[in-house]
Structures are given as C-alpha cells and as structure tokens.
Write a protein that holds these residues in place. Structure first.
Motif, PDB file in Angstrom:
ATOM      1  N   SER A   1      91.528  -4.098  27.390  1.00  9.03           N
ATOM      2  CA  SER A   1      92.782  -3.438  27.758  1.00  9.03           C
ATOM      3  C   SER A   1      92.864  -2.035  27.185  1.00  9.03           C
ATOM      4  CB  SER A   1      93.977  -4.274  27.285  1.00  9.03           C
ATOM      5  OG  SER A   1      94.004  -5.523  27.922  1.00  9.03           O
ATOM      6  N   ASN A   2      92.437  -1.884  25.950  1.00  8.63           N
ATOM      7  CA  ASN A   2      92.539  -0.571  25.305  1.00  8.63           C
ATOM      8  C   ASN A   2      91.526   0.427  25.836  1.00  8.63           C
ATOM      9  OD1 ASN A   2      94.680  -0.543  23.036  1.00  8.63           O
ATOM     10  ND2 ASN A   2      93.692  -2.509  22.796  1.00  8.63           N
ATOM     11  N   VAL A   3      90.355  -0.051  26.224  1.00  6.78           N
ATOM     12  CA  VAL A   3      89.406   0.850  26.886  1.00  6.78           C
ATOM     13  C   VAL A   3      89.991   1.298  28.218  1.00  6.78           C
ATOM     14  CG1 VAL A   3      87.155   1.006  28.009  1.00  6.78           C
ATOM     15  CG2 VAL A   3      87.349  -0.072  25.759  1.00  6.78           C
ATOM     16  N   ALA A   4      90.590   0.372  28.945  1.00  7.81           N
ATOM     17  CA  ALA A   4      91.203   0.705  30.240  1.00  7.81           C
ATOM     18  C   ALA A   4      92.299   1.747  30.074  1.00  7.81           C
ATOM     19  CB  ALA A   4      91.762  -0.558  30.892  1.00  7.81           C
ATOM     20  N   VAL A   5      93.118   1.589  29.037  1.00 11.68           N
ATOM     21  CA  VAL A   5      94.190   2.559  28.775  1.00 11.68           C
ATOM     22  C   VAL A   5      93.595   3.931  28.466  1.00 11.68           C
ATOM     23  CG1 VAL A   5      96.024   3.186  27.169  1.00 11.68           C
ATOM     24  CG2 VAL A   5      95.884   0.844  28.041  1.00 11.68           C
ATOM     25  N   SER A   6      92.506   3.954  27.694  1.00  9.61           N
ATOM     26  CA  SER A   6      91.866   5.223  27.327  1.00  9.61           C
ATOM     27  C   SER A   6      91.281   5.934  28.536  1.00  9.61           C
ATOM     28  CB  SER A   6      90.764   4.977  26.294  1.00  9.61           C
ATOM     29  OG  SER A   6      91.301   4.487  25.096  1.00  9.61           O
ATOM     30  N   LEU A   7      90.857   5.147  29.536  1.00  5.98           N
ATOM     31  CA  LEU A   7      90.229   5.729  30.728  1.00  5.98           C
ATOM     32  C   LEU A   7      91.195   5.884  31.894  1.00  5.98           C
ATOM     33  CD1 LEU A   7      86.809   3.814  30.684  1.00  5.98           C
ATOM     34  CD2 LEU A   7      87.360   6.061  29.724  1.00  5.98           C
ATOM     35  N   LEU A   8      92.459   5.600  31.646  1.00  9.80           N
ATOM     36  CA  LEU A   8      93.483   5.709  32.685  1.00  9.80           C
ATOM     37  C   LEU A   8      93.517   7.119  33.263  1.00  9.80           C
ATOM     38  CD1 LEU A   8      95.810   4.113  34.050  1.00  9.80           C
ATOM     39  CD2 LEU A   8      97.333   5.049  32.293  1.00  9.80           C
ATOM     40  N   GLY A   9      93.406   7.207  34.582  1.00 10.18           N
ATOM     41  CA  GLY A   9      93.419   8.511  35.242  1.00 10.18           C
ATOM     42  C   GLY A   9      92.054   9.147  35.374  1.00 10.18           C
ATOM     43  N   HIS A  10      91.011   8.498  34.810  1.00  4.88           N
ATOM     44  CA  HIS A  10      89.655   9.058  34.853  1.00  4.88           C
ATOM     45  C   HIS A  10      88.684   8.162  35.620  1.00  4.88           C
ATOM     46  CE1 HIS A  10      90.712  12.159  31.913  1.00  4.88           C
ATOM     47  NE2 HIS A  10      91.327  11.208  31.234  1.00  4.88           N
ATOM     48  N   CYS A  11      89.158   7.033  36.137  1.00  2.34           N
ATOM     49  CA  CYS A  11      88.265   6.054  36.767  1.00  2.34           C
ATOM     50  C   CYS A  11      87.571   6.606  38.010  1.00  2.34           C
ATOM     51  CB  CYS A  11      89.027   4.776  37.103  1.00  2.34           C
ATOM     52  SG  CYS A  11      89.586   3.866  35.647  1.00  2.34           S
ATOM     53  N   VAL A  12      88.287   7.358  38.823  1.00  2.00           N
ATOM     54  CA  VAL A  12      87.676   7.917  40.032  1.00  2.00           C
ATOM     55  C   VAL A  12      86.613   8.944  39.658  1.00  2.00           C
ATOM     56  CG1 VAL A  12      88.076   9.313  42.101  1.00  2.00           C
ATOM     57  CG2 VAL A  12      89.670   7.471  41.504  1.00  2.00           C
ATOM     58  N   ASP A  13      86.933   9.811  38.703  1.00  2.00           N
ATOM     59  CA  ASP A  13      85.947  10.805  38.249  1.00  2.00           C
ATOM     60  C   ASP A  13      84.694  10.118  37.734  1.00  2.00           C
ATOM     61  OD1 ASP A  13      87.558  12.952  38.877  1.00  2.00           O
ATOM     62  OD2 ASP A  13      88.478  13.041  36.898  1.00  2.00           O
ATOM     63  N   LEU A  14      84.866   9.077  36.916  1.00  2.00           N
ATOM     64  CA  LEU A  14      83.728   8.347  36.361  1.00  2.00           C
ATOM     65  C   LEU A  14      82.919   7.656  37.450  1.00  2.00           C
ATOM     66  CD1 LEU A  14      85.386   6.734  33.213  1.00  2.00           C
ATOM     67  CD2 LEU A  14      83.607   8.487  33.212  1.00  2.00           C
ATOM     68  N   SER A  15      83.586   7.241  38.523  1.00  2.00           N
ATOM     69  CA  SER A  15      82.912   6.507  39.595  1.00  2.00           C
ATOM     70  C   SER A  15      81.911   7.362  40.355  1.00  2.00           C
ATOM     71  CB  SER A  15      83.947   5.929  40.571  1.00  2.00           C
ATOM     72  OG  SER A  15      84.794   5.006  39.922  1.00  2.00           O
ATOM     73  N   PHE A  16      82.063   8.669  40.305  1.00  2.00           N
ATOM     74  CA  PHE A  16      81.114   9.569  40.957  1.00  2.00           C
ATOM     75  C   PHE A  16      79.814   9.701  40.173  1.00  2.00           C
ATOM     76  CE2 PHE A  16      84.892  11.216  43.210  1.00  2.00           C
ATOM     77  CZ  PHE A  16      84.374  11.326  44.497  1.00  2.00           C
ATOM     78  N   GLN A  17      79.812   9.247  38.928  1.00  2.00           N
ATOM     79  CA  GLN A  17      78.661   9.414  38.043  1.00  2.00           C
ATOM     80  C   GLN A  17      77.909   8.101  37.879  1.00  2.00           C
ATOM     81  OE1 GLN A  17      80.107  11.068  34.329  1.00  2.00           O
ATOM     82  NE2 GLN A  17      81.752  12.113  35.415  1.00  2.00           N
ATOM     83  N   LYS A  18      76.600   8.206  37.707  1.00  2.00           N
ATOM     84  CA  LYS A  18      75.767   7.014  37.584  1.00  2.00           C
ATOM     85  C   LYS A  18      76.237   6.118  36.444  1.00  2.00           C
ATOM     86  CE  LYS A  18      70.994   5.513  36.789  1.00  2.00           C
ATOM     87  NZ  LYS A  18      69.599   5.949  36.607  1.00  2.00           N
ATOM     88  N   TYR A  19      76.312   6.680  35.230  1.00  2.00           N
ATOM     89  CA  TYR A  19      76.659   5.868  34.070  1.00  2.00           C
ATOM     90  C   TYR A  19      78.149   5.549  34.024  1.00  2.00           C
ATOM     91  CZ  TYR A  19      71.955   7.184  32.676  1.00  2.00           C
ATOM     92  OH  TYR A  19      70.601   7.368  32.662  1.00  2.00           O
ATOM     93  N   GLY A  20      78.959   6.494  34.451  1.00  2.00           N
ATOM     94  CA  GLY A  20      80.391   6.251  34.476  1.00  2.00           C
ATOM     95  C   GLY A  20      80.775   5.137  35.428  1.00  2.00           C
ATOM     96  N   SER A  21      80.052   5.038  36.540  1.00  2.00           N
ATOM     97  CA  SER A  21      80.356   3.989  37.514  1.00  2.00           C
ATOM     98  C   SER A  21      80.093   2.604  36.939  1.00  2.00           C
ATOM     99  CB  SER A  21      79.539   4.194  38.797  1.00  2.00           C
ATOM    100  OG  SER A  21      78.153   4.018  38.560  1.00  2.00           O
ATOM    101  N   TYR A  22      79.106   2.497  36.029  1.00  2.00           N
ATOM    102  CA  TYR A  22      78.853   1.206  35.382  1.00  2.00           C
ATOM    103  C   TYR A  22      80.083   0.746  34.603  1.00  2.00           C
ATOM    104  CZ  TYR A  22      73.852   2.236  36.176  1.00  2.00           C
ATOM    105  OH  TYR A  22      72.637   2.533  36.740  1.00  2.00           O
ATOM    106  N   ILE A  23      80.710   1.697  33.911  1.00  2.00           N
ATOM    107  CA  ILE A  23      81.896   1.368  33.118  1.00  2.00           C
ATOM    108  C   ILE A  23      83.026   0.913  34.028  1.00  2.00           C
ATOM    109  CG2 ILE A  23      83.616   2.265  31.505  1.00  2.00           C
ATOM    110  CD1 ILE A  23      80.814   2.093  30.326  1.00  2.00           C
ATOM    111  N   VAL A  24      83.246   1.627  35.123  1.00  2.00           N
ATOM    112  CA  VAL A  24      84.344   1.289  36.043  1.00  2.00           C
ATOM    113  C   VAL A  24      84.116  -0.091  36.655  1.00  2.00           C
ATOM    114  CG1 VAL A  24      85.617   1.981  38.098  1.00  2.00           C
ATOM    115  CG2 VAL A  24      84.777   3.729  36.512  1.00  2.00           C
ATOM    116  N   GLU A  25      82.869  -0.401  36.992  1.00  2.00           N
ATOM    117  CA  GLU A  25      82.576  -1.730  37.536  1.00  2.00           C
ATOM    118  C   GLU A  25      82.858  -2.818  36.507  1.00  2.00           C
ATOM    119  OE1 GLU A  25      79.184  -2.459  40.135  1.00  2.00           O
ATOM    120  OE2 GLU A  25      78.718  -0.326  40.044  1.00  2.00           O
ATOM    121  N   LYS A  26      82.546  -2.541  35.236  1.00  2.00           N
ATOM    122  CA  LYS A  26      82.849  -3.508  34.176  1.00  2.00           C
ATOM    123  C   LYS A  26      84.362  -3.721  34.063  1.00  2.00           C
ATOM    124  CE  LYS A  26      78.744  -4.392  32.388  1.00  2.00           C
ATOM    125  NZ  LYS A  26      78.180  -5.772  32.425  1.00  2.00           N
ATOM    126  N   LEU A  27      85.124  -2.659  34.197  1.00  2.00           N
ATOM    127  CA  LEU A  27      86.585  -2.775  34.136  1.00  2.00           C
ATOM    128  C   LEU A  27      87.111  -3.621  35.301  1.00  2.00           C
ATOM    129  CD1 LEU A  27      87.616   0.872  33.161  1.00  2.00           C
ATOM    130  CD2 LEU A  27      87.683  -1.146  31.697  1.00  2.00           C
TER     131      LEU A  27
END
Length: 306
Positions: free
Chosen positions: A198-224
């Motif tokens: 939950s706290n990781v999700a709160v920290s990444l709030l508003g950044h999920c789409v930006d992260l999804s464009f990136q190889k490593y960032g998309s891994y995090i979004v999929e985990k969420l």
C-alpha cells in the motif's frame, strides 16, 4: 613465499598502495615523515583511513583502484583493507555516499566470503541510511544480488522492516526508475506484505503511467496490479489517462503489457466495474492497436464486442 611478489594485493599490497597516496600536506611540504615506530598508533590509523578514503572516492584514483583489483586477490590482504573500510559506520557511510566510493565498494562485493561478511555487517548497521541515499543504495542492491541465501533473506527482512520509511522517503519512485534500484521495489512487493504494498502504491501515485512506458518501471506497475491493495491505484490512473497518451501507452512495447495485465486482473479479482470502464475507455482505440504491440489488447476488446 615467492608467490607473494606476483600478487597485486601483496607486492605491491593494498597497504603499500595506500602508502603511495600521500597526504596533501606531505606532498607540498617536502618533509620526510618520521619512522613508523615514532608515530602514535592513532595517527597511523588515521593516516591509513584518509589514504583509503582517497583511494576509494577520488576520481584521480580510478586507474590505481582498477590496477589493484585486476588480478586474483590475496585472501589475507583484502579482508584487512575491508576491515579498515568498515571499521567505523560514519566513515563507511561517507565512502558509499560518494559516486566513486559506491562503485568501488560494489566491485569488492562477492570477491570472498570473508569480505562479504564484513560488508554485510556494515550495511545492516546503517541499512536505512544506505537505502535512502542515491549512491549508497546501489551498494545494498548489489549486496542482495551477490550474498549467500541466508544473508539475502536477512537483508530482505530489513527491507520489509524499513519499507514504510523507505517508501515515505520518496525512494520508491527513484528506485523504480533505476535499472538496478527497481529490484528493491520488486522485492518489497514480492514479500506480499499489505502495508508495504500500500505504501509503495501511495509513493508511486500519479507516476504509474510514466513508469509503464519504461522497461523496468513497467515491471513495478505490473506487480502493483497483482495485489488487491494497490490494483485500483493503477487502474484509476489508466482510466484518467488522456486519449492520445493512452493510445501511445497501449501501443508501447512495455506499456501494452501493463494494459493487458490491468484488463486481466480486474476480471480475476471480480472488479467487473473497473474492467468494463477500461474496455469502454479502450474500445475507440481498437483499430489502432491491431497491428502494434497492443494487438493482445485488441483481441481482448474484440472478445468483449461479440
């Protein structure tokens, strides 16, 4: 005994290499230092610490450090150096907070069990400080990759214990964008602790789409998306995404996987309302996705229109 002269950690040894790193006062004064027997032990130790700090952190010492570690290390000499390096927590922190110090400590990790044991203890003593520093955090990440299984699990326990503080310290976003640092966030999410997730999700709030464009960032979004505690954070951000940007995301080689995952998990978690909201949002884009990385999205949308 003749073997020692062929070893860079013996002849010259690391200690001898450190002795060649003169303090600036000695270089400019031209004075001859007194015999070692006349120097107080504390002064000798302090001089060694200063010279070791220079070797580890100075840009000018890059080639010298590479030369020292270029050959098979002496199993006795290297632990002595690392023991000195980790003898004081504040001193160790100053080394690993430095850009070059961090890189050189990473190169020393994994060389031997004795060396790793010293670094392991030093990292755990200042775990939170290390994990919340830009360059020092790379040392902990590298350690988790090279340490034995037991040490890894103990470090994961520390990640779990400090996860909330680390996330609130804004490291989740920084680490998620980093090719190496994203593994720390992934480890936190794979611990399946609802509070941490939950706290990781709160920290990444508003950044999920930006992260999804990136190889490593998309891994995090999929985990969420895989966790019920954080799935809605990602889906809501996708639903709020503007049409043109959503099209680019759905056609992107990394973002398309995130969108597919969102469609699947909303069905699997029985969040039918969110699933159909996504379908309605994506349906006008279907013709643009057929011949792109978003072809799997198009197939899901086609099945919904039958």
């Amino acid at each position: 005994m003749g073997m020692t002269h062929n070893n860079p950690f013996s002849m010259p040894t690391l200690f001898e290499a450190l002795q060649r790193l003169r303090l600036s006062e000695e270089e400019t004064s031209g004075s001859i230092p007194p015999p070692p027997a006349l120097i107080p032990r504390a002064a000798v130790d302090n001089a060694r610490l200063i010279k070791l700090f220079n070797l580890m952190t100075s840009k000018e010492c890059v080639s010298q450090f590479k030369e020292i570690i270029s050959k098979e290390p002496d199993p006795e000499a290297l632990p002595k150096i690392v023991s000195l390096l980790t003898s004081d927590s504040d001193y160790f922190m100053e080394v690993v907070r430095n850009k070059y110090g961090s890189k050189r400590v990473q190169k020393l990790l994994g060389i031997s069990d004795d060396v790793d044991a010293l670094f392991y203890a030093a990292i755990l003593r200042r775990f939170y400080d290390i994990m919340t520093d830009k360059y020092a955090s790379y040392v902990a990440i590298r350690a988790m990759l090279v340490f034995d299984t037991m040490e890894k699990f103990r470090m994961y326990d520390h990640v779990l214990y400090y996860a909330l503080d680390i996330a609130l310290a804004c490291n989740a976003l920084f680490l998620s964008n980093d090719p190496s640092g994203n593994f720390v966030v992934q480890h936190v999410l794979t611990l399946y602790d609802s509070r941490c997730t939950s706290n990781v999700a709160v920290s990444l709030l508003g950044h999920c789409v930006d992260l999804s464009f990136q190889k490593y960032g998309s891994y995090i979004v999929e985990k969420l998306l895989e966790a019920e505690e954080s799935m809605a954070v990602v889906v809501v951000e996708l639903l709020e995404c503007e049409g043109g940007r959503l099209t680019r995301l759905a056609r992107n080689e990394f973002g398309s996987f995130v969108v597919v995952k969102a469609l699947r998990v909303t069905q699997e978690m029985d969040r039918i309302d969110m699933f159909w909201d996504l379908v309605q949002k994506l349906m006008p884009l279907r013709h643009l996705l057929v011949r792109s990385h978003g072809s799997n999205i198009a197939k899901i949308l086609e099945s919904c229109s039958i």
